[in-house]
Write a protein that holds these residues in place. Sequence first.
Motif: not given
Lengths: 319, 319
Positions: A179-206
């Motif tokens: 919870w919150g990691d994606a939101v933090q990415a948004n807060k840190a201004g990363l949404m606007e610079i991302a050309d590709v998103f990676v959800v790493n550790k994708a074997d974890r819950a969530g």
Amino acid sequence: VTPAATDALVARALDGDRAALARVVSIVEQGGEPARAASAEYHRRAGHAWIVGITGAPGAGKSTLTDRLVAELLARDSTDSGTRVGVLAVDPTSPFTGGAILGDRVRMQEHATDPRVFIRSMATRGHLGGLSASAPQAARLLDAAGYDWVVVETVGVGQVEVEIAGHADTTVVVVNPGWGDAVQANKAGLMEIADVFVVNKADRAGARDAVRELDAMLELSAQRAWRPPIVSTVATGGEGIVDLVAALESHRAHLTAVGEVAARRRSRAAEELTAVAVELVAQDALARCQGAAFDALVNAVAEGTTDPYAAARELLAGS
Amino acid sequence: VTPAATDALVARALDGDRAALARVVSIVEQGGEPARAASAEYHRRAGHAWIVGITGAPGAGKSTLTDRLVAELLARDSTDSGTRVGVLAVDPTSPFTGGAILGDRVRMQEHATDPRVFIRSMATRGHLGGLSASAPQAARLLDAAGYDWVVVETVGVGQVEVEIAGHADTTVVVVNPGWGDAVQANKAGLMEIADVFVVNKADRAGARDAVRELDAMLELSAQRAWRPPIVSTVATGGEGIVDLVAALESHRAHLTAVGEVAARRRSRAAEELTAVAVELVAQDALARCQGAAFDALVNAVAEGTTDPYAAARELLAGS
């Protein structure tokens, strides 16, 4: 190092001498006149590499992801000429000891003896624009030295890291499930610079929730011609890395097709020029921040008999 | 705003007018000549507040912790004069939109109508030293305006955030339970600036391990006269906040006893003066980074007919 020795060193580095290349990266990193001399030698040979920026919060698994990405880029190469990959790992430096912590780079030594790979950690050095200038310059150097891909991995989500990633042709933002990691990415201004998103550790819950959150945030963002794909990876197991390379290639094809590569590089040149100009004047100002006159002004500021702005003006007016 | 109007505004701010204070913080944040004029007015009145820096990774719960800390500092006050607490929340700004994300500050509005509390978010603005200059200046302003405690909360663990925290009298580093968070704090250079550690979300699994890891890392660190205490908190439930305040008081008593308060403030004055000097020259350089001459140089850099250093020198030499 004399100017002539620097020129010879850069020539050898551009000619494939990896030890020379490592020394030129150090020169670029340290800045100052030798870095400028080197820049004049390599800058005109650059412009062929594809620069991939990888950023995200500490602990997101960027080092492992970079490691796997390098292996996959090498594995895909079926030509005789050979794909070459450069990696710049920009590590935070303690402001007190000045030493970059390279522990997690040790793992990458599997590539360290591979002649197709050049790996280098670079330290960040404060807020004076030195890093903003030196990391992109080092990427340009690797480009000029014939590396086809240059991966610039930055630790942390500070402004400086975001800026470095912004110098890339393709910027990859790494988040984790939770919870919150994606939101933090948004807060840190990363949404606007991302050309590709990676959800790493994708074997974890969530993991699915994280993808959904990112997707929702992309929906809410300003629509752009390129919608950043969301790639799920388990970097430790190598899962999803093929998809990541496909996403990079797809973004590259898109930028090329719409003619945006030149526009991006021009905007990068503007940022580089600005960063270098600020670095030059900042170094000059820093050189004045020592000695008896500086100490006297510091005491006056500490005692409240003057204010920092008046003191700084006095400092800069002195010769 | 005319210089005379700025002077009058600062006078009202220092006199307890919170609306005026908010406007002066904006002036300080925006930098430039008005900020310098304001600085001259408030700087000499500062030096009484205890400045607490709070830093740590995004999502560590710093905002909630700050919230609770403010409540506790106010609750402990039994005097007639009244303890006053200022909060500066330094938020990352998107490099593209320029807007600070203030969502999580909304919660703090319970304090917003309390005349003993002044809360303000400040945006970070790139790598040009503007933030490094403006956040400590704003802290100095709140100090001069009579706030007994000034809490500077920074989001992120970038170099800039570490530096801001380093301007505090007491620096609190917040980590969470979970493998690697303490290690990341070490990597980011936070071990060396921490005067107090907080393991927040201490009701989660791994809290004891996190304390143990920090303790082990402190064992390995250079021994200092002050060994940072490790405080476990659950900020959402208010647990451990009394211990945190005790740790702050204890560190304050230590610094006072060994006579290090003055030394810290002198070193802070040196950093402020340096940051302001760099800011002044950087602003001047930035002013040159526009217009036809700049555009022509950018094109030359992008086309590889010159390098950024040569172009920057040409830019700075122009008048």
